[in-house]
Structures are given as structure tokens and as C-alpha cells.
Design a protein around this motif. Structure first.
Motif, PDB file in Angstrom:
ATOM      1  N   UNK A 234       0.809  -1.224   0.000  1.00 21.55           N
ATOM      2  CA  UNK A 234       0.000   0.000   0.000  1.00 21.55           C
ATOM      3  C   UNK A 234       0.841   1.272   0.000  1.00 21.55           C
ATOM      4  N   UNK A 235       2.038   1.224   0.571  1.00 23.93           N
ATOM      5  CA  UNK A 235       2.843   2.442   0.671  1.00 23.93           C
ATOM      6  C   UNK A 235       3.827   2.614  -0.481  1.00 23.93           C
ATOM      7  N   UNK A 236       4.338   1.519  -1.040  1.00 20.76           N
ATOM      8  CA  UNK A 236       5.370   1.626  -2.072  1.00 20.76           C
ATOM      9  C   UNK A 236       4.842   1.459  -3.487  1.00 20.76           C
ATOM     10  N   UNK A 237       3.947   0.517  -3.688  1.00 23.56           N
ATOM     11  CA  UNK A 237       3.540   0.181  -5.058  1.00 23.56           C
ATOM     12  C   UNK A 237       2.773   1.304  -5.749  1.00 23.56           C
ATOM     13  N   UNK A 238       1.798   1.971  -5.096  1.00 24.66           N
ATOM     14  CA  UNK A 238       1.055   3.023  -5.817  1.00 24.66           C
ATOM     15  C   UNK A 238       1.945   4.142  -6.353  1.00 24.66           C
ATOM     16  N   UNK A 239       2.836   4.687  -5.512  1.00 27.34           N
ATOM     17  CA  UNK A 239       3.693   5.768  -5.984  1.00 27.34           C
ATOM     18  C   UNK A 239       4.651   5.269  -7.064  1.00 27.34           C
ATOM     19  N   UNK A 240       5.062   4.040  -6.936  1.00 25.18           N
ATOM     20  CA  UNK A 240       5.930   3.417  -7.934  1.00 25.18           C
ATOM     21  C   UNK A 240       5.240   3.380  -9.289  1.00 25.18           C
ATOM     22  N   UNK A 242       2.680   5.169 -10.334  1.00 24.77           N
ATOM     23  CA  UNK A 242       2.420   6.523 -10.840  1.00 24.77           C
ATOM     24  C   UNK A 242       3.652   7.090 -11.536  1.00 24.77           C
ATOM     25  N   UNK A 243       4.816   6.945 -10.917  1.00 17.68           N
ATOM     26  CA  UNK A 243       6.036   7.487 -11.513  1.00 17.68           C
ATOM     27  C   UNK A 243       6.405   6.732 -12.786  1.00 17.68           C
ATOM     28  N   UNK A 244       6.210   5.421 -12.803  1.00 15.84           N
ATOM     29  CA  UNK A 244       6.474   4.647 -14.022  1.00 15.84           C
ATOM     30  C   UNK A 244       5.593   5.130 -15.166  1.00 15.84           C
ATOM     31  N   UNK A 245       4.321   5.382 -14.877  1.00 14.60           N
ATOM     32  CA  UNK A 245       3.415   5.863 -15.925  1.00 14.60           C
ATOM     33  C   UNK A 245       3.830   7.246 -16.420  1.00 14.60           C
ATOM     34  N   UNK A 246       4.269   8.105 -15.512  1.00 10.28           N
ATOM     35  CA  UNK A 246       4.713   9.436 -15.929  1.00 10.28           C
ATOM     36  C   UNK A 246       5.942   9.338 -16.832  1.00 10.28           C
ATOM     37  N   UNK A 313      16.699   5.073 -10.590  1.00 13.99           N
ATOM     38  CA  UNK A 313      15.643   5.589 -11.460  1.00 13.99           C
ATOM     39  C   UNK A 313      14.719   6.460 -10.628  1.00 13.99           C
ATOM     40  N   UNK A 314      13.891   7.241 -11.301  1.00 11.12           N
ATOM     41  CA  UNK A 314      12.931   8.068 -10.570  1.00 11.12           C
ATOM     42  C   UNK A 314      11.968   7.245  -9.715  1.00 11.12           C
ATOM     43  N   UNK A 315      11.394   6.146 -10.236  1.00 14.57           N
ATOM     44  CA  UNK A 315      10.531   5.336  -9.360  1.00 14.57           C
ATOM     45  C   UNK A 315      11.286   4.763  -8.171  1.00 14.57           C
ATOM     46  N   UNK A 316      12.515   4.301  -8.384  1.00  9.13           N
ATOM     47  CA  UNK A 316      13.303   3.794  -7.262  1.00  9.13           C
ATOM     48  C   UNK A 316      13.588   4.869  -6.248  1.00  9.13           C
ATOM     49  N   UNK A 317      13.914   6.075  -6.721  1.00  7.61           N
ATOM     50  CA  UNK A 317      14.163   7.206  -5.828  1.00  7.61           C
ATOM     51  C   UNK A 317      12.919   7.524  -5.012  1.00  7.61           C
ATOM     52  N   UNK A 318      11.742   7.484  -5.660  1.00 11.78           N
ATOM     53  CA  UNK A 318      10.492   7.756  -4.943  1.00 11.78           C
ATOM     54  C   UNK A 318      10.237   6.715  -3.859  1.00 11.78           C
ATOM     55  N   UNK A 319      10.617   5.467  -4.112  1.00  7.41           N
ATOM     56  CA  UNK A 319      10.360   4.395  -3.154  1.00  7.41           C
ATOM     57  C   UNK A 319      11.266   4.468  -1.928  1.00  7.41           C
TER      58      UNK A 319
END
Length: 352
Positions: A234-240, A242-246, A313-319
Motif C-alpha cells: 500500500x505504501x510503495x507500489x502506488x507511488x511506484x 504513478x512514476x512509471x506511468x509518468x 531511477x525516478x521510481x526507485x528514488x520515490x520508493x
């Protein structure tokens, strides 16, 4: 049996540790070891990488405007490539959180000197062979359990950069200079970069994100494990996602290499920076760099991409950002960019 019962009373956490080891082995065997063994066998026969780079999925070209189609086609292709590894990473991360005592993790990864801690983190990363995003949940758990910065950063970077399967793939399908560049610069970034990040940043775990693992005298609990797994999802996958789609939507602008941007100092700098931000599946840099070199990209830019594309990567950085702290995360990204510039110098030099 009596002796085993005595040992279990002395070490009530041991069953949980054994379960965690079994989860890690089963997950990696399913998601990584067996598929990569088959992939390496095929490449040893053909010496050709089948398929093209992920940035061109859906017909997107450098300079194309953002679109919903670009976002969904990229995200779909990316998830098909990494979903098994992501599932394995979440299962392993939850196991480390709830089944392995914090003191045991520190015993393995906590060292007096940052160099030793970085080496331990890099060695721990080698068997898991994950991309930067799939390694992120495990790195977050290690950090929350008090593992020092040098070890955690080395683990996070070591998964993609020191991936033995990717090095084998490069041996089979690319010039030897590519493999040597990736190995030498990758090792320097993983160990030297992690040490530098640790020395430049605060190595304490922020109190608001510190989640200690079970005590050494605490028995394993399925309820705690499932709760930790749910929190990770719930905490990591959604933001991950979103950033991948962007990134997928804007990849025509974010990855402009090609066309007129093929050689010179500017393209090397762009490759080092953009490669650090983009997200790819494991070994996804191979077809990307091969395709760009065939289209006329300079060896300097190719050397930069061999290092930076897989590293972060940006998604990794966000996580990892909230748990690592943004100073550590930013410094890690900067170290990767610097490593890309070293790769940009080394690859052409090896081809002289």
C-alpha cells in the motif's frame, strides 16, 4: 528431537529465520535464477539479443509529445518484464521485517568501517540480481532496521550494477569492452560511491521511519508478516506505478538520445543524467544501448548509459526517498551520474 526442542527454546526466532531464507530462495529461483539460466543458455547459442529497447514500445520516438498511449504501453511492457521480481522483492522484504531479528541483520551488514560495510552490502546484493525498483523494498527494510548507510546504498546499487547474470549476458552479446566497463565502474560506484554517500550524509535512520525487526527472543508470526506485506504494497507500489506511468508518458522528451543528439560532450552529459532518471527492467540497458550505437550514438554516451540506466531511477528514488532521507538519496543519484561520466571516459579508451 529433544535437542532440537532445546535449541528452539534458546533461539525462538530460528524458525522465522529459516522461513525467511526459504522465501528468499524460492522467490529468487522463480523470478531470477531459473529464468536467467535459461536466458544465458539461449544467448550462448545465438550471441544475439532478441527484441528492442523498452523506450520504443508503442512506436514512441525521441521528441514525441506525452500521451496516454505512451504511458500505458510503457507501463504494460515494463510490468510484464518485472512483475515476478517485484512480487519476490515484496515477499522477501516482509520476511526481513518480521521474521529476521534486527540484531542478526546488523551482525551481517554492520561493520566498523564504511568500506567494509559497503563491501558487505554489495556482496549481499549479488545473488538477488534485481533491478533498482525491485531492490528498493528490501533496501527500505534494511535501512529501517538500522543497517548503516554504506551497506544499504551498496546493496541498492549492487543489485543492478553487479548483477552477474547481466555481466554474462554482456559477454555473450556485446564487445568485451562493454563488460569490462560495466564491471569496473559498477564496482567503483557500488563500493566507493556508497562510502562517499555515507561520509557526506547523516547516517542515522530518521525516527519517524525506523521500524525495528523482531527481537532475537521473539517467535515468528504469520499475522505480523502479512501485515508488513500489506503495508509495503500500500505504501510503495502506488507511488511506484504513478512514476512509471509518468516516465512512460514523457519518455519521448525524457530520453531524447538519437536524431541529432548522438555525439559530443553534451550527449555524454545528457546520457549520464537522463540514464540516471529513467526506469528499465533488468538487462534492459543492453538492447537500448545496442540500438543507439547502431544508430550512431557515440561510445562515450554508450559507456554512460551502461552504468546509469540500470543503477537508479525516478521510481526507485520515490520508493526509498522517505526512508533513506533525501540527502542520502540525492547524493546516491549524484554518485551514479559521476559514475556514468567515468564510464563515458573508460569505454572509448578501451576501444583505442
Amino acid at each position: 528431537m529433544a535437542e532440537a526442542s532445546v535449541q528452539q527454546r534458546k533461539h525462538p526466532a530460528m524458525p522465522g529465520v529459516l522461513v525467511a531464507v526459504a522465501v528468499a530462495i524460492a522467490g529468487l529461483l522463480w523470478a531470477k535464477w531459473w529464468p536467467y539460466q535459461a536466458k544465458a543458455h539461449g544467448l550462448a547459442t545465438t550471441h544475439t539479443w532478441a527484441g528492442s529497447g523498452i523506450f520504443g514500445v508503442g512506436g514512441v520516438q525521441p521528441g514525441d509529445a506525452p500521451s496516454w498511449s505512451a504511458a500505458t504501453s510503457f507501463t504494460s511492457a515494463y510490468l510484464r518484464a518485472i512483475w515476478k521480481a517485484l512480487v519476490a522483492a515484496l515477499l522477501i522484504s516482509a520476511a526481513l521485517q518480521t521474521l529476521v531479528p534486527r540484531t542478526w541483520l546488523l551482525r551481517v551488514l554492520n561493520r566498523r568501517r564504511p568500506v567494509s560495510a559497503a563491501v558487505a552490502g554489495g556482496l549481499a546484493a549479488t545473488p538477488s540480481m534485481m533491478c533498482t525498483c525491485c531492490a528498493a523494498p528490501v533496501a527500505v527494510t534494511l535501512r529501517r532496521n538500522g543497517v548503516p548507510t554504506a551497506a544499504v546504498v551498496a546493496y541498492w546499487l549492487g543489485n543492478p550494477l553487479l548483477n552477474p547474470a547481466v555481466l554474462v549476458f554482456l559477454v555473450f552479446v556485446a564487445p568485451w569492452q562493454w563488460t569490462l566497463t560495466r564491471l569496473v565502474v559498477g564496482a567503483a560506484v557500488v563500493v566507493g560511491g556508497a562510502v562517499l554517500v555515507a561520509r557526506l550524509t547523516d547516517r542515522r535512520v530518521p525516527e519517524e521511519v525506523a521500524v525495528p525487526g523482531p527481537a532475537a527472543d521473539e517467535a515468528p508470526s504469520l499475522r505480523r508478516y502479512l501485515g508488513a506485506l500489506l503495508r509495503l504494497v500500500l505504501t510503495l507500489v502506488p507511488e511506484y506505478l504513478v512514476v512509471v506511468m509518468l516516465i512512460g508518458a514523457f519518455r519521448g522528451w525524457l530520453f531524447p538520445l538519437g536524431g541529432d543528439l548522438r555525439s559530443g560532450l553534451l550527449v555524454v552529459v545528457v546520457a549520464a543524467i537522463v540514464g540516471t532518471l529513467m526506469v528499465i527492467p533488468t538487462a534492459g540497458e543492453i538492447p537500448i544501448v545496442q540500438g543507439l550505437v547502431l544508430a550512431g550514438l557515440s561510445l562515450g554516451a554508450a559507456g554512460a548509459l551502461l552504468v546509469t540506466l540500470p543503477a537508479v531511477s525516478l521510481p526507485g528514488i520515490a520508493m526509498v526517498g522517505r526512508t533513506f532521507g533525501w540527502r542520502v538519496t540525492t547524493a546516491t543519484a549524484a554518485v551514479v551520474v559521476a559514475g556514468g561520466l567515468v564510464g563515458a571516459a573508460l569505454l572509448p579508451a578501451l576501444n583505442l
